[in-house]
Write a protein that holds these residues in place. Structure first.
Motif, mmCIF file in Angstrom:
data_model
loop_
_atom_site.group_PDB
_atom_site.id
_atom_site.type_symbol
_atom_site.label_atom_id
_atom_site.label_comp_id
_atom_site.label_asym_id
_atom_site.label_seq_id
_atom_site.Cartn_x
_atom_site.Cartn_y
_atom_site.Cartn_z
ATOM 1 N N ILE A 1 0.868 -1.178 0.000
ATOM 2 C CA ILE A 1 0.000 0.000 0.000
ATOM 3 C C ILE A 1 0.906 1.228 0.000
ATOM 4 N N VAL A 2 0.799 2.031 -1.052
ATOM 5 C CA VAL A 2 1.683 3.196 -1.171
ATOM 6 C C VAL A 2 0.856 4.465 -1.368
ATOM 7 N N SER A 3 1.467 5.615 -1.065
ATOM 8 C CA SER A 3 0.744 6.875 -1.282
ATOM 9 C C SER A 3 1.678 7.932 -1.844
ATOM 10 N N THR A 4 1.081 9.035 -2.302
ATOM 11 C CA THR A 4 1.861 10.149 -2.836
ATOM 12 C C THR A 4 2.529 10.950 -1.722
ATOM 13 N N ARG A 5 2.228 10.603 -0.453
ATOM 14 C CA ARG A 5 2.916 11.301 0.641
ATOM 15 C C ARG A 5 3.789 10.352 1.454
ATOM 16 N N GLY A 6 4.343 9.380 0.764
ATOM 17 C CA GLY A 6 5.395 8.587 1.388
ATOM 18 C C GLY A 6 4.973 7.312 2.095
ATOM 19 N N LEU A 7 3.672 7.027 2.138
ATOM 20 C CA LEU A 7 3.247 5.761 2.754
ATOM 21 C C LEU A 7 3.759 4.609 1.885
ATOM 22 N N ASN A 8 4.305 3.585 2.521
ATOM 23 C CA ASN A 8 4.751 2.403 1.778
ATOM 24 C C ASN A 8 4.802 1.245 2.759
ATOM 25 N N ILE A 9 3.684 0.505 2.846
ATOM 26 C CA ILE A 9 3.575 -0.524 3.876
ATOM 27 C C ILE A 9 3.082 -1.842 3.290
ATOM 28 N N ALA A 10 3.344 -2.904 4.032
ATOM 29 C CA ALA A 10 2.783 -4.206 3.680
ATOM 30 C C ALA A 10 1.324 -4.237 4.135
ATOM 31 N N VAL A 11 0.527 -5.096 3.496
ATOM 32 C CA VAL A 11 -0.896 -5.199 3.835
ATOM 33 C C VAL A 11 -1.079 -5.539 5.326
ATOM 34 N N GLU A 12 -0.136 -6.301 5.899
ATOM 35 C CA GLU A 12 -0.225 -6.686 7.320
ATOM 36 C C GLU A 12 -0.232 -5.469 8.238
ATOM 37 N N ASP A 13 0.315 -4.354 7.763
ATOM 38 C CA ASP A 13 0.387 -3.152 8.604
ATOM 39 C C ASP A 13 -0.777 -2.194 8.367
ATOM 40 N N TYR A 14 -1.822 -2.702 7.698
ATOM 41 C CA TYR A 14 -2.964 -1.838 7.365
ATOM 42 C C TYR A 14 -3.517 -1.122 8.601
ATOM 43 N N HIS A 15 -3.753 -1.893 9.692
ATOM 44 C CA HIS A 15 -4.403 -1.302 10.873
ATOM 45 C C HIS A 15 -3.558 -0.219 11.530
ATOM 46 N N ALA A 16 -2.246 -0.325 11.368
ATOM 47 C CA ALA A 16 -1.383 0.694 11.964
ATOM 48 C C ALA A 16 -1.436 1.996 11.174
ATOM 49 N N ALA A 17 -1.804 1.900 9.896
ATOM 50 C CA ALA A 17 -1.749 3.085 9.039
ATOM 51 C C ALA A 17 -3.111 3.752 8.828
#
Lengths: 419, 254
Positions: free
Chosen positions: A227-243
């Motif tokens: 899961i990535v974003s234009t403001r620097g988010l770049n996480i694995a799906v497992e970290d969804y709840h943290a983000a």
């Protein structure tokens, strides 16, 4: 001229999927409320106690427009929770089914929900009388995509072949090959769709957002990735709840999902193009250039053009997948294990998250589903507010139409959002 | 009929898939509806006349809130025929799974603040008003939908598919998944119309078209028990698409 305090109430917004009112307060302190009154059906409540292999069939009924997305996301989450591996062929068939459904959904949205506004029609039946060529393009394109989803799924709406572990039946190579031939024939119709949408004359409106989508190194991600974003988010799906954070509101049955810290996000075709434009096929990129559309864009109305370009690219993507595959019958191998896991896919309207806890007998103990329209909810309100502020000098009917067009450009699904 | 028949389409608690099937799905459905006037359908067009009158009111979705039941009564009063379309409207469908658990418990699993929720036990359309037939299926069957519209145009009584999935399986010459493969197939008690889709794709029918009239649910539940299914398994099979007041009640043991 001094303006008095006014309020616009859009009662049961037409030409969107599901039921919402919009309350717009004008004047010195404009305010927006997207009052989603679609009744809750409590999927997350009644999935508790159901068996793992019923979940895909049940959740496809969350939405009649993107059933494949719900089914695929749920099945992938269940597989991860139970430790079930699937074959490369299953991955390909899922991709074909998902892409063909996204294309069909985009077509319905563009031609039947969004476009009538721009032709001054109240709906598709009037458009079919007045603008025949465009409506013919829709029917020709949609028939082919529905045929592809249906060939793999048994039927296009609420497919039956797709279970944890794989597909109960695999289409013949001959039948899939015929679809590839049809896909080649509809290339001009797809291209014309993009040209048509690009020339609709959408409002010149800008409002930056954090765009979020799934991404992988090697392709235009649909059913997995980070899961990535234009403001620097770049996480694995497992970290969804943290983000991400899901919260209830007092005026809607849909929950609002934002980044942790409450900032809103936008997902969907435009977010995908803003982040993954480089991963589209060269012909699609050339077409975008010819249409003077150069992502990234911060105009939410451009979601319409982004969807149209995804249709053009999706035709090629499906042809490539079909021509590089030989399908053969496979057995489904599963074992029942306890576990918890989530999965994310790109549904037509944006990020779709399903999470399940399954016990040792394969019975669901807990479920959580976050839909694209829940992810976009806050951003739709933010954009509506800015649109109203910028157009405060226009008449209420004009403001009303602009607001309706903006909400439709997001292609929301309120049935999904409440579920 | 001299004038084009007026059709009203109303959506209650559901996925909107039947409306989707009706309006957007297949070219010949769109062509057929050109002989009619859709005077109210919110997903299709702006404006419209929800107050009627209608030659046919098509009702999609189950009833889960009081305002829906109130509106349904008003629609009934101004409609010559009223037809539920799709499993949610016909038998409660998937939204009726929640009827198997206490309402408050279900609500608490989804919302921390349930004070704003006004949900009731899920009901089918004929729990509230008289119906003049039903287009079954999940999504509703195009064959029965066509039959309905053609009958309306010819002013004749529609003949809907009214037999079990087994009949379609035999016509398609499928191998019986229940007898030959020992799969717990709901085909014997499920209304036909899908063309035996699941058995035709190597899996047991899961009952999405809802109960067939005079279904022998008790006998099939007994067969499932002989095959080794637990009571919970059997209960799940008979509640996925049939709320506890339908012909599947005898199979809904727990």
């Amino acid at each position: 001229m001094k303006r008095i305090h006014r309020k616009i109430e859009i009662d049961y917004l037409p030409r969107v999927e599901g039921e919402t009112n919009i309350e717009i307060e004008l004047g010195h302190a404009p305010a927006i409320r997207l009052k989603i009154f679609e009744p809750p059906r409590f999927f997350e409540g009644f999935l508790v106690g159901r068996r793992f292999d019923e979940v895909g069939d049940i959740v496809s009924r969350i939405c009649g427009i993107c059933p494949v997305s719900h089914m695929t996301t749920a099945i992938q989450a269940i597989e991860k929770a139970m430790g079930i591996e699937v074959s490369p062929q299953t991955v390909t068939l899922r991709k074909l089914m998902s892409i063909s459904q996204i294309m069909a959904s985009h077509l319905v949205h563009l031609y039947m929900l969004a476009m009538p506004d721009y032709y001054g029609c109240d709906g598709f039946p009037a458009m079919r009388r007045d603008v025949t060529r465009q409506t013919e393009d829709l029917l020709i394109l949609k028939d082919v995509f529905n045929a592809l989803t249906g060939l793999i799924g048994g039927r296009a709406l609420h497919p039956v072949t797709h279970l944890p572990g794989g597909f109960t039946a695999v289409p013949s190579n001959e039948a899939v090959g015929q679809i590839a031939t049809q896909l080649k024939q509809i290339r001009p119709n797809a291209r014309r769709t993009a040209e048509e949408v690009a020339h609709l004359g959408m409002p010149d409106f800008h409002c930056d957002s954090e765009y979020v989508c799934l991404d992988t190194a090697d392709e235009y991600a649909i059913n997995g990735g980070r899961i990535v974003s234009t403001r620097g988010l770049n996480i694995a799906v497992e970290d969804y709840h943290a983000a991400f954070h899901e919260s209830e509101t007092e005026y809607a049955f849909a929950k609002k999902t934002t980044r942790q810290g409450a900032s809103s996000i936008m997902s969907g075709a435009m977010a995908r193009l803003n982040i993954k434009f480089a991963k589209l096929r060269q012909t699609t990129k050339d077409l975008a250039e010819a249409l003077d559309f150069r992502p990234p864009s911060d105009n939410p109305f451009h979601n319409n053009i982004a969807q149209a370009l995804e249709i053009v690219d999706g035709v090629e993507h499906c042809i490539e997948l079909i021509e590089s595959s030989r399908f053969e019958d496979e057995d489904i191998h599963i074992r029942i294990n306890a576990g918890t896991a989530g999965a994310v896919t790109e549904a037509p309207r944006g990020l779709l998250y399903h999470w399940y806890e399954v016990d040792g007998k394969g019975i669901v103990q807990k479920a959580n589903i976050v839909t694209p329209t829940s992810h976009n909810f806050s951003n739709i309100e933010k954009h509506l507010l800015k649109l109203v502020q910028e157009n405060n000098d226009k008449s209420p009917p004009q403001i009303r139409l602009l607001c309706e067009e903006l909400v439709r450009a997001y292609d929301p699904c309120f049935s999904c959002s409440v579920h | 009929m001299n004038e084009q028949p007026k059709i009203g389409v109303f959506k209650y608690s559901c996925c909107a898939g039947c409306e989707f099937q009706l309006i957007y799905f297949q070219k010949h459905v769109i062509d057929m509806f050109e002989k009619t006037q859709i005077t109210y359908c919110r997903m299709l067009q702006s404006g419209g006349h929800p107050e009627g009158p209608f030659d046919v009111a098509l009702i999609e979705g189950a009833i889960t809130e009081q305002w829906q039941a109130d509106q349904l009564n008003r629609v009934r009063a101004v409609s010559r025929y009223l037809i539920p379309i799709g499993s949610c409207a016909v038998c409660g469908g998937v939204p009726a799974i929640k009827n198997t658990t206490e309402e408050q418990e279900i609500e608490k699993r989804v919302y921390t603040d349930t004070s704003l929720v006004h949900s009731m036990k899920t009901g089918a359309i004929n729990d509230y008003v008289k119906i003049d037939g039903a287009v079954k299926g999940c999504p509703m069957g195009v064959r029965d939908l066509s039959e309905l519209v053609i009958s309306l145009l010819l002013d004749k009584r529609p003949e809907f598919v009214n037999c079990s999935v087994c009949v379609e399986c035999k016509l398609a010459a499928n191998i019986c998944v229940l007898v030959a493969y020992n799969e717990p197939c709901m085909g014997p008690v499920t209304n036909a119309g899908c063309g035996a889709l699941c058995p035709g794709h190597h899996r047991a029918c899961y009952g999405c078209w809802g109960p067939m009239e005079d279904a022998n649910a008790w006998a099939l539940a007994g067969q499932f028990r002989l095959m080794g299914l637990t009571n919970d398994d059997i209960h799940r099979k008979f509640t996925e698409f049939g709320q506890p007041t339908t012909q599947w009640k005898a199979g809904q043991i727990k």
